[in-house]
Scaffold this motif. Structure first.
Motif, PDB file in Angstrom:
ATOM      1  N   LYS A 106       0.679  -1.153  -0.112  1.00  0.00           N
ATOM      2  CA  LYS A 106      -0.074  -0.079   0.013  1.00  0.00           C
ATOM      3  C   LYS A 106       0.833   1.480   0.091  1.00  0.00           C
ATOM      4  CE  LYS A 106      -3.393   2.457   2.720  1.00  0.00           C
ATOM      5  NZ  LYS A 106      -4.320   2.307   4.358  1.00  0.00           N
ATOM      6  N   LEU A 107       0.582   2.141  -0.996  1.00  0.00           N
ATOM      7  CA  LEU A 107       1.224   3.385  -0.935  1.00  0.00           C
ATOM      8  C   LEU A 107       0.881   4.345   0.191  1.00  0.00           C
ATOM      9  CD1 LEU A 107       1.675   3.745  -4.937  1.00  0.00           C
ATOM     10  CD2 LEU A 107       3.334   2.762  -3.288  1.00  0.00           C
ATOM     11  N   ILE A 108       1.452   4.805   1.036  1.00  0.00           N
ATOM     12  CA  ILE A 108       1.332   5.738   1.849  1.00  0.00           C
ATOM     13  C   ILE A 108       1.799   7.026   1.310  1.00  0.00           C
ATOM     14  CG2 ILE A 108       1.346   6.513   4.319  1.00  0.00           C
ATOM     15  CD1 ILE A 108       0.144   3.690   4.240  1.00  0.00           C
ATOM     16  N   LYS A 109       0.830   8.102   1.081  1.00  0.00           N
ATOM     17  CA  LYS A 109       1.468   9.356   0.408  1.00  0.00           C
ATOM     18  C   LYS A 109       0.846  10.698   1.102  1.00  0.00           C
ATOM     19  CE  LYS A 109       0.768   7.545  -4.258  1.00  0.00           C
ATOM     20  NZ  LYS A 109       0.106   7.886  -5.470  1.00  0.00           N
ATOM     21  N   ALA A 110       1.510  11.464   1.085  1.00  0.00           N
ATOM     22  CA  ALA A 110       0.850  12.770   1.451  1.00  0.00           C
ATOM     23  C   ALA A 110      -0.020  13.193   0.283  1.00  0.00           C
ATOM     24  CB  ALA A 110       2.148  13.842   1.413  1.00  0.00           C
ATOM     25  N   GLN A 111      -1.125  13.295   1.201  1.00  0.00           N
ATOM     26  CA  GLN A 111      -2.410  13.360   0.140  1.00  0.00           C
ATOM     27  C   GLN A 111      -2.865  14.962  -0.228  1.00  0.00           C
ATOM     28  OE1 GLN A 111      -5.426  10.633   0.488  1.00  0.00           O
ATOM     29  NE2 GLN A 111      -4.276   9.233   1.900  1.00  0.00           N
ATOM     30  N   THR A 112      -2.482  15.918   0.670  1.00  0.00           N
ATOM     31  CA  THR A 112      -2.955  17.151   0.492  1.00  0.00           C
ATOM     32  C   THR A 112      -1.545  18.023   0.608  1.00  0.00           C
ATOM     33  OG1 THR A 112      -3.108  17.946   3.004  1.00  0.00           O
ATOM     34  CG2 THR A 112      -4.885  16.811   1.812  1.00  0.00           C
ATOM     35  N   ALA A 113      -1.910  19.303   0.125  1.00  0.00           N
ATOM     36  CA  ALA A 113      -0.707  20.384   0.020  1.00  0.00           C
ATOM     37  C   ALA A 113      -0.031  20.688   1.354  1.00  0.00           C
ATOM     38  CB  ALA A 113      -1.232  21.719  -0.732  1.00  0.00           C
ATOM     39  N   ASN A 114      -1.096  20.646   2.402  1.00  0.00           N
ATOM     40  CA  ASN A 114      -0.362  20.992   3.799  1.00  0.00           C
ATOM     41  C   ASN A 114       0.530  19.664   4.248  1.00  0.00           C
ATOM     42  OD1 ASN A 114      -0.855  23.679   3.954  1.00  0.00           O
ATOM     43  ND2 ASN A 114      -2.726  23.316   4.791  1.00  0.00           N
ATOM     44  N   GLN A 115      -0.131  18.589   3.933  1.00  0.00           N
ATOM     45  CA  GLN A 115       0.681  17.235   4.237  1.00  0.00           C
ATOM     46  C   GLN A 115       2.069  17.152   3.489  1.00  0.00           C
ATOM     47  OE1 GLN A 115      -1.758  13.928   3.714  1.00  0.00           O
ATOM     48  NE2 GLN A 115      -3.425  14.446   5.189  1.00  0.00           N
ATOM     49  N   ARG A 116       2.003  17.670   2.335  1.00  0.00           N
ATOM     50  CA  ARG A 116       3.379  17.658   1.525  1.00  0.00           C
ATOM     51  C   ARG A 116       4.318  18.719   2.235  1.00  0.00           C
ATOM     52  NH1 ARG A 116      -0.179  16.178  -2.820  1.00  0.00           N
ATOM     53  NH2 ARG A 116      -0.745  18.394  -3.157  1.00  0.00           N
ATOM     54  N   LYS A 117       3.581  19.913   2.596  1.00  0.00           N
ATOM     55  CA  LYS A 117       4.773  20.833   3.436  1.00  0.00           C
ATOM     56  C   LYS A 117       5.052  20.301   4.873  1.00  0.00           C
ATOM     57  CE  LYS A 117       2.314  24.944   1.863  1.00  0.00           C
ATOM     58  NZ  LYS A 117       1.182  26.124   2.514  1.00  0.00           N
ATOM     59  N   LEU A 118       4.186  19.370   5.385  1.00  0.00           N
ATOM     60  CA  LEU A 118       4.802  18.828   6.733  1.00  0.00           C
ATOM     61  C   LEU A 118       5.908  17.739   6.538  1.00  0.00           C
ATOM     62  CD1 LEU A 118       4.559  17.664   9.604  1.00  0.00           C
ATOM     63  CD2 LEU A 118       2.519  16.448   9.018  1.00  0.00           C
ATOM     64  N   VAL A 119       5.735  17.140   5.180  1.00  0.00           N
ATOM     65  CA  VAL A 119       6.771  16.076   4.799  1.00  0.00           C
ATOM     66  C   VAL A 119       8.210  17.029   4.593  1.00  0.00           C
ATOM     67  CG1 VAL A 119       7.842  14.520   2.881  1.00  0.00           C
ATOM     68  CG2 VAL A 119       5.311  14.478   4.049  1.00  0.00           C
ATOM     69  N   GLU A 120       8.013  18.306   3.885  1.00  0.00           N
ATOM     70  CA  GLU A 120       9.174  18.896   3.573  1.00  0.00           C
ATOM     71  C   GLU A 120       9.720  19.455   4.813  1.00  0.00           C
ATOM     72  OE1 GLU A 120      11.959  20.049   1.380  1.00  0.00           O
ATOM     73  OE2 GLU A 120      10.307  18.699   0.547  1.00  0.00           O
ATOM     74  N   SER A 121       8.704  19.940   5.813  1.00  0.00           N
ATOM     75  CA  SER A 121       9.345  20.638   6.922  1.00  0.00           C
ATOM     76  C   SER A 121       9.957  19.907   7.722  1.00  0.00           C
ATOM     77  CB  SER A 121       8.233  21.227   7.607  1.00  0.00           C
ATOM     78  OG  SER A 121       8.541  22.002   8.840  1.00  0.00           O
ATOM     79  N   MET A 122       9.440  18.367   8.012  1.00  0.00           N
ATOM     80  CA  MET A 122      10.400  17.362   8.692  1.00  0.00           C
ATOM     81  C   MET A 122      11.851  16.978   8.195  1.00  0.00           C
ATOM     82  SD  MET A 122       8.799  16.251  11.496  1.00  0.00           S
ATOM     83  CE  MET A 122      10.289  15.728  11.636  1.00  0.00           C
ATOM     84  N   ARG A 123      11.870  17.227   6.682  1.00  0.00           N
ATOM     85  CA  ARG A 123      13.069  17.059   6.042  1.00  0.00           C
ATOM     86  C   ARG A 123      14.119  18.204   6.570  1.00  0.00           C
ATOM     87  NH1 ARG A 123      10.668  15.333   0.797  1.00  0.00           N
ATOM     88  NH2 ARG A 123      10.351  12.983   1.064  1.00  0.00           N
ATOM     89  N   LYS A 124      13.476  19.420   6.663  1.00  0.00           N
ATOM     90  CA  LYS A 124      14.299  20.379   6.896  1.00  0.00           C
ATOM     91  C   LYS A 124      14.817  20.835   8.331  1.00  0.00           C
ATOM     92  CE  LYS A 124      13.002  23.153   2.930  1.00  0.00           C
ATOM     93  NZ  LYS A 124      12.046  24.409   2.274  1.00  0.00           N
ATOM     94  N   ASN A 125      13.870  20.267   9.129  1.00  0.00           N
ATOM     95  CA  ASN A 125      13.993  20.606  10.541  1.00  0.00           C
ATOM     96  C   ASN A 125      14.054  19.491  11.631  1.00  0.00           C
ATOM     97  OD1 ASN A 125      13.553  23.855  10.474  1.00  0.00           O
ATOM     98  ND2 ASN A 125      11.542  22.917   9.381  1.00  0.00           N
ATOM     99  N   ASP A 126      14.523  19.499  12.613  1.00  0.00           N
ATOM    100  CA  ASP A 126      14.535  18.507  13.695  1.00  0.00           C
ATOM    101  C   ASP A 126      13.205  18.455  14.397  1.00  0.00           C
ATOM    102  OD1 ASP A 126      16.932  17.481  12.832  1.00  0.00           O
ATOM    103  OD2 ASP A 126      18.147  18.303  14.056  1.00  0.00           O
ATOM    104  N   MET A 127      12.652  19.621  14.378  1.00  0.00           N
ATOM    105  CA  MET A 127      11.363  19.699  15.519  1.00  0.00           C
ATOM    106  C   MET A 127      10.435  20.317  14.498  1.00  0.00           C
ATOM    107  SD  MET A 127      11.074  21.479  19.181  1.00  0.00           S
ATOM    108  CE  MET A 127      12.145  20.367  20.170  1.00  0.00           C
TER     109      MET A 127
END
Length: 317
Positions: A106-127
């Motif tokens: 099953k593909l677990i995806k970021a389904q909305t724009a803000n969920q994608r922002k959350l994924v990106e923010s976790m890549r850039k920040n430790d908290m």
């Protein structure tokens, strides 16, 4: 005749071998000059050195693929056994929308724009703070990011925690010992994990401490390093609890805090530790804050309408 033994570690043999060992039968067809035997969590092969070396290499490719995608079928096995590298058969994740491959592929995806922002923010920040109403995928996306980090060996463990605050119910009247009383509070975290990690592997991870699910009170005094840590339902923390949690952060740690300031179950006149932290930390470098809203609701379509209806009442108060 020489022999090679390959042990399946952290992989459920039944799922890897396939129903009635169909995947092993495919291996036998591809390596007709080898004698291949699958028993328990081991695969043995007998034959010439050169063929055994190739078999070992292909088995490693299959095991790596299964660990990543939790799925093997005839087409995948065929591609893995005839490809030169994983680039020829792996699913592209360059788009960044696929976070992790869950149970059954099953593909677990970021389904909305803000969920994608959350994924990106976790890549850039430790908290990172993920704030939004019910059903916006805060916890689910966070657990997926934690599982991804564990699979990629970026962290050694996942720690999931929640404050055990009673939403109009009395914890003392629940049956059972402490764990049995607390497990219902942790259920959303278990549900998300079951979507992403096969049952036997998940049970093993919980047993050996690779994945820890515990109420917030159990975090006191600990240093959480080499870990992806999620504090869920952060709106129900007090000032002291939030400060205690934030100062648990150790080396090579990722902290994700989720919460919905509109669903606070704390006693009246108790300030939410989450609301306070958002104000105190909003300008701290390395801390990300993502705000999800009604447009990110991915549960039943009625959930969005329920949120809107309650908003209108709450704004009147």
């Amino acid at each position: 005749m020489n022999e090679i033994i390959i042990e399946l570690e952290e992989i459920t043999p039944k799922e890897f071998f396939g129903a009635e060992n169909t995947n092993i039968e495919l291996l036998k067809k591809h390596f007709p000059k080898l004698k291949i035997v699958a028993r328990g969590n081991k695969v043995k092969a007998f034959g010439d050195d050169e063929l055994l070396e190739e078999f070992n290499r292909r088995m490693k490719m299959l095991l790596d693929h299964f660990s990543k995608y939790n799925k093997l079928d005839e087409n995948v096995i065929e591609r893995v056994l005839t490809s030169q590298s994983s680039d020829d058969y792996s699913t592209s994740e360059s788009s960044g929308t696929v976070i992790v491959h869950g149970v059954g592929g099953k593909l677990i995806k970021a389904q909305t724009a803000n969920q994608r922002k959350l994924v990106e923010s976790m890549r850039k920040n430790d908290m990172v703070f993920a704030i939004g109403p019910a059903g916006t995928g805060k916890t689910y996306t966070g657990v997926a990011l934690a599982v991804q980090a564990l699979k990629n060996k970026e962290v050694k463990r996942i720690i999931l925690t929640r404050p055990a605050v009673e939403a109009g119910e009395n914890l003392g009247f629940l049956p059972g010992d402490l764990k049995e009383k607390l497990d219902p509070y942790m259920q959303p975290l278990y549900d998300a994990l079951r979507d992403m990690i096969p049952a036997e592997k998940l049970a093993m991870y919980i047993e050996n401490g690779t994945i820890q699910i515990a109420p917030l009170a159990f975090m006191r005094g600990r240093t959480l390093d080499n870990a992806f840590v999620i504090l869920d339902e952060g709106q129900n923390t007090t000032h002291n609890q939030m400060k205690m949690f934030l100062t648990r952060m150790g080396k090579n740690a990722k902290f994700l805090l989720t919460g919905d300031p509109g669903q606070i179950d704390l006693p009246r006149r108790t300030i939410s530790g989450l609301k306070e932290a958002l104000l105190i930390l909003r300008n701290v470098e390395g801390v990300g804050m993502i705000f999800l809203d009604d447009k990110d609701v991915i549960r039943h379509r009625l959930v969005k309408k329920v949120i809107e209806a309650y908003k209108s009442i709450e704004h009147e108060d």
